[in-house]
Design a protein around this motif. Structure first.
Motif, mmCIF file in Angstrom:
data_model
loop_
_atom_site.group_PDB
_atom_site.id
_atom_site.type_symbol
_atom_site.label_atom_id
_atom_site.label_comp_id
_atom_site.label_asym_id
_atom_site.label_seq_id
_atom_site.Cartn_x
_atom_site.Cartn_y
_atom_site.Cartn_z
ATOM 1 N N SER A 304 36.909 -8.712 6.580
ATOM 2 C CA SER A 304 37.674 -7.917 7.549
ATOM 3 C C SER A 304 37.049 -7.938 8.934
ATOM 4 C CB SER A 304 37.777 -6.469 7.056
ATOM 5 O OG SER A 304 36.484 -5.920 6.862
ATOM 6 N N ASN A 305 36.209 -8.951 9.199
ATOM 7 C CA ASN A 305 35.498 -9.000 10.486
ATOM 8 C C ASN A 305 36.244 -9.796 11.547
ATOM 9 O OD1 ASN A 305 35.208 -11.587 9.550
ATOM 10 N ND2 ASN A 305 32.984 -11.494 9.274
ATOM 11 N N GLY A 306 37.427 -10.273 11.212
ATOM 12 C CA GLY A 306 38.217 -10.994 12.204
ATOM 13 C C GLY A 306 37.822 -12.443 12.388
ATOM 14 N N SER A 307 36.927 -12.956 11.560
ATOM 15 C CA SER A 307 36.516 -14.355 11.686
ATOM 16 C C SER A 307 37.674 -15.265 11.290
ATOM 17 C CB SER A 307 35.297 -14.634 10.799
ATOM 18 O OG SER A 307 35.581 -14.358 9.440
ATOM 19 N N GLN A 308 37.608 -16.533 11.712
ATOM 20 C CA GLN A 308 38.723 -17.438 11.458
ATOM 21 C C GLN A 308 38.916 -17.656 9.957
ATOM 22 O OE1 GLN A 308 37.784 -20.976 13.656
ATOM 23 N NE2 GLN A 308 36.363 -21.770 12.125
ATOM 24 N N GLN A 310 40.788 -15.625 8.081
ATOM 25 C CA GLN A 310 41.041 -14.359 7.374
ATOM 26 C C GLN A 310 42.479 -13.888 7.551
ATOM 27 O OE1 GLN A 310 38.421 -13.884 5.466
ATOM 28 N NE2 GLN A 310 37.554 -15.569 6.663
ATOM 29 N N ILE A 311 43.398 -14.826 7.623
ATOM 30 C CA ILE A 311 44.819 -14.492 7.736
ATOM 31 C C ILE A 311 45.587 -15.289 6.681
ATOM 32 C CG2 ILE A 311 44.713 -13.973 10.204
ATOM 33 C CD1 ILE A 311 45.906 -16.774 10.708
ATOM 34 N N ASN A 329 36.291 -20.668 5.022
ATOM 35 C CA ASN A 329 37.192 -19.880 5.859
ATOM 36 C C ASN A 329 38.589 -20.474 5.952
ATOM 37 O OD1 ASN A 329 35.290 -17.917 6.500
ATOM 38 N ND2 ASN A 329 34.439 -19.144 8.164
ATOM 39 N N HIS A 339 44.961 -5.983 1.851
ATOM 40 C CA HIS A 339 44.415 -6.693 3.009
ATOM 41 C C HIS A 339 45.484 -7.064 4.035
ATOM 42 C CE1 HIS A 339 40.939 -7.937 0.162
ATOM 43 N NE2 HIS A 339 40.639 -6.820 0.823
#
Length: 419
Positions: A304-308, A310-311, A329, A339
């Motif tokens: 949940s840290n916004g790193s690439q 994570q979508i 990733n 999530h």
């Protein structure tokens, strides 16, 4: 130029070949999504079903390929053998080594080459990397140099070794590819264009490079690449030279393909973008599949840290760029409701949160569904090509459908260009 039947076949030398996205596009005769092409497109050989077509064979024949990645060689050789090729065509060595061996007297590169292709390494020019460019401290194998200094053999200058191959084999045309970030890195683009033009004693017209967005050519992916095209002057007819050296190249002489799909441009005459759903809808879930490339995938947990990465991909739109250096990733095929997953119907049907499989990444990149990317050893123990290796070579590749558009445009101009 070789003769096959009554047709002239253009001999292709491929550098930095990877798993063959550019090579496959130039060869043609592979399965592609029906929505990537107009229904009346003459480049289609036949319709396979409601969703897939077989493309026609182009008049290009790969006679030499190379890359430093053993995983790429395995994938390339496994698929390209259906064109009658064997592993002897693929040289798993650095271009620096190959050029040095040729200059020392070895017969490395074939003669009578018509086309040189090369997606020279992009990590040093990518906005996702450190953008070291010409100052890269990594060698031609991507390893940190012991002296921590850039050199003529560093990864950021391997395009110049491609230029030396062009000096040696003197193709009629070459196509070089790199990331979009290169055009925004100082004067790097201009330097590369000038160096390429100097090949064979300033013997090439190198057209202004263009950034092509893959989504505009029927690829369901937000992938932008800068393409350099150079053409040997002494092989051109006078009209072609005049046209290609003019400030405004007439469209009938422009080798860059025109967009076919309205992805990043507004044009009602173009086709709608191909979506991720269009290419993934026929795939079974990993636990139900018998396809090795679909059965396993990255188990890296959601962060949940916004790193690439994570979508989740959007099924009604194009996908993000499929990356090579993903390190766990790679994007999610779907996220859980916890999530923020949006694929409600799938979640309600009990489908679980997971990342994209190698097969799904490959389909987004427009590799055909019969291209094997994960292969077990004959003993059944371990892998000749693992899922991590598959992710790497798929992310490095040029989308075959984009390459096919470049190839067929060049092929259509061949007789107009050359003496």
């Amino acid at each position: 130029m070789a003769e096959e039947g009554n047709e002239q076949v253009h001999r292709v030398l491929s550098l930095f070949s990877g798993c063959g996205g550019m090579d496959l596009g130039f060869e043609g005769h592979f399965i592609a999504n029906k929505k990537s092409f107009p229904t009346d497109d003459e480049r289609i050989d036949c319709e396979l079903n409601d969703n897939w077509v077989l493309l026609k064979k182009n008049n290009f024949k790969t006679v030499f390929a190379n890359d430093i990645l053993p995983e790429a060689q395995v994938a390339w050789t496994e698929y390209m053998r259906r064109f009658g090729y064997d592993s002897n065509i693929y040289h798993c060595q650095s271009i620096v080594e190959l050029v040095k061996m040729q200059k020392a007297g070895a017969n490395i590169f074939p003669k009578n080459i018509d086309v040189v292709l090369g997606g020279f390494p992009c990590q040093d020019f990518s906005v996702a990397g450190k953008r070291m460019g010409f100052d890269s401290q990594k060698d031609d194998y991507g390893k940190k140099r012991e002296d921590n200094k850039p050199s003529e053999e560093s990864r950021g200058k391997l395009y110049y070794w491609m230029k030396q191959v062009i000096d040696i084999v003197r193709p009629k045309i070459f196509v070089a590819e790199n990331v979009k970030g290169l055009v925004n890195l100082g004067n790097v683009k201009d330097i590369i264009q000038k160096d390429f033009a100097s090949a064979d004693g300033n013997g090439y017209i190198v057209l202004p490079p263009q950034v092509l967005h893959a989504g505009n050519y029927g690829v369901p992916e937000s992938r932008e690449r800068v393409i350099f095209i150079g053409i040997r002057k002494d092989a051109l007819n006078p009209k072609a030279i005049e046209a290609l050296e003019s400030d405004n190249i007439p469209e009938e002489y422009n080798p860059y393909p025109s967009p076919t799909h309205a992805c990043t441009i507004k044009d009602d005459s173009l086709l709608s973008p191909v979506t991720t759903y269009d290419v993934l809808k026929d795939l079974k879930e990993p636990e139900e599949s018998l396809d090795e490339s679909q059965m396993i995938y990255s188990k890296a947990k959601f962060q949940s840290n916004g790193s690439q990465g994570q979508i989740e991909i959007k099924l009604d739109k194009i996908a993000p760029t499929i990356r090579s250096e993903h390190h766990g990733n790679i994007e999610f095929r779907r996220l859980s409701a916890e999530h923020g997953g949006k694929h409600t119907r799938e979640l309600e049907n009990g489908l679980k949160e997971r990342r994209l499989t190698p097969r799904e990444c490959a389909m987004i990149q427009t590799f055909p569904p019969d291209y094997n990317f994960v292969m077990k050893r004959p003993t059944g123990r371990g892998y000749i090509l693992s899922s991590s290796g598959a992710y790497k070579v798929i992310g490095n590749a040029v989308p075959p459908v984009l390459a096919f558009n470049i190839a067929t445009r060049i092929e259509s101009l061949w007789d107009k260009y050359f003496i």
